[in-house]
Design a protein around this motif. Structure first.
Motif, PDB file in Angstrom:
ATOM      1  N   VAL A 226       0.783  -0.964   0.061  1.00  0.00           N
ATOM      2  CA  VAL A 226       0.042   0.180  -0.004  1.00  0.00           C
ATOM      3  C   VAL A 226       0.884   1.112  -0.015  1.00  0.00           C
ATOM      4  O   VAL A 226       2.002   1.245   0.600  1.00  0.00           O
ATOM      5  N   ARG A 227       0.403   2.469  -0.597  1.00  0.00           N
ATOM      6  CA  ARG A 227       1.052   3.491  -0.660  1.00  0.00           C
ATOM      7  C   ARG A 227       0.992   4.306   0.637  1.00  0.00           C
ATOM      8  O   ARG A 227       2.040   5.343   0.994  1.00  0.00           O
ATOM      9  N   ASP A 228      -0.165   4.468   1.492  1.00  0.00           N
ATOM     10  CA  ASP A 228      -0.033   5.359   2.680  1.00  0.00           C
ATOM     11  C   ASP A 228      -1.257   4.582   3.466  1.00  0.00           C
ATOM     12  O   ASP A 228      -1.755   3.788   3.248  1.00  0.00           O
ATOM     13  N   ALA A 229      -1.402   5.337   4.712  1.00  0.00           N
ATOM     14  CA  ALA A 229      -2.317   4.806   5.706  1.00  0.00           C
ATOM     15  C   ALA A 229      -3.715   4.790   5.343  1.00  0.00           C
ATOM     16  O   ALA A 229      -4.497   3.718   5.610  1.00  0.00           O
ATOM     17  N   ASP A 230      -4.215   5.879   4.414  1.00  0.00           N
ATOM     18  CA  ASP A 230      -5.485   5.528   3.853  1.00  0.00           C
ATOM     19  C   ASP A 230      -5.768   4.136   2.922  1.00  0.00           C
ATOM     20  O   ASP A 230      -6.692   3.502   3.040  1.00  0.00           O
ATOM     21  N   GLU A 231      -4.833   4.072   2.077  1.00  0.00           N
ATOM     22  CA  GLU A 231      -4.859   3.012   1.491  1.00  0.00           C
ATOM     23  C   GLU A 231      -4.847   1.423   2.373  1.00  0.00           C
ATOM     24  O   GLU A 231      -5.341   0.427   2.043  1.00  0.00           O
TER      25      GLU A 231
ATOM     26  N   PHE B  34      -5.755   1.265   5.463  1.00  0.00           N
ATOM     27  CA  PHE B  34      -7.054   0.903   5.987  1.00  0.00           C
ATOM     28  C   PHE B  34      -8.065   0.493   4.952  1.00  0.00           C
ATOM     29  O   PHE B  34      -8.949  -0.429   5.434  1.00  0.00           O
ATOM     30  N   ALA B  35      -8.212   0.707   3.833  1.00  0.00           N
ATOM     31  CA  ALA B  35      -9.133   0.559   2.555  1.00  0.00           C
ATOM     32  C   ALA B  35      -8.926  -1.213   2.384  1.00  0.00           C
ATOM     33  O   ALA B  35      -9.834  -1.816   2.380  1.00  0.00           O
ATOM     34  N   THR B  36      -7.669  -1.382   2.168  1.00  0.00           N
ATOM     35  CA  THR B  36      -7.086  -2.589   1.936  1.00  0.00           C
ATOM     36  C   THR B  36      -7.506  -3.570   3.054  1.00  0.00           C
ATOM     37  O   THR B  36      -8.135  -4.710   2.813  1.00  0.00           O
TER      38      THR B  36
END
Length: 77
Positions: A19-24, A26-28
């Motif tokens: 993942v690229r960042d924290a948002d990704e 949590f989505a993943t």
């Protein structure tokens, strides 16, 4: 370098996700939590990946030890 290579291999084997960042992240994680079949596929891939790479340190040491010994002997000459 070694971590990048290992993580690339794990991702390629389906044993990990990048993942690229924290948002990704949590989505993943949310998608995985909602999809038991995907989690099972990933677990199976991770177990296979770990089994295939078990003993890597021993193989590296078996290759490296004679070279270290030779270098020590050569330095003593």
């Amino acid at each position: 370098f070694n971590f990048a290579q290992a993580s690339d291999a794990a991702v390629s084997a389906g044993a990990a996700l990048r993942v690229r960042d924290a948002d990704e992240l949590f989505a993943t994680a949310g998608r995985l939590l909602a999809d038991p079949a995907a989690r099972e596929r990933m677990r199976t891939s991770a177990e296979r990946f770990l089994a295939e790479h078990r003993g890597a340190v021993d193989r590296l040491w078996n290759w490296l030890a004679p070279r270290i010994a030779a270098a020590i002997r050569a330095a003593g000459d």
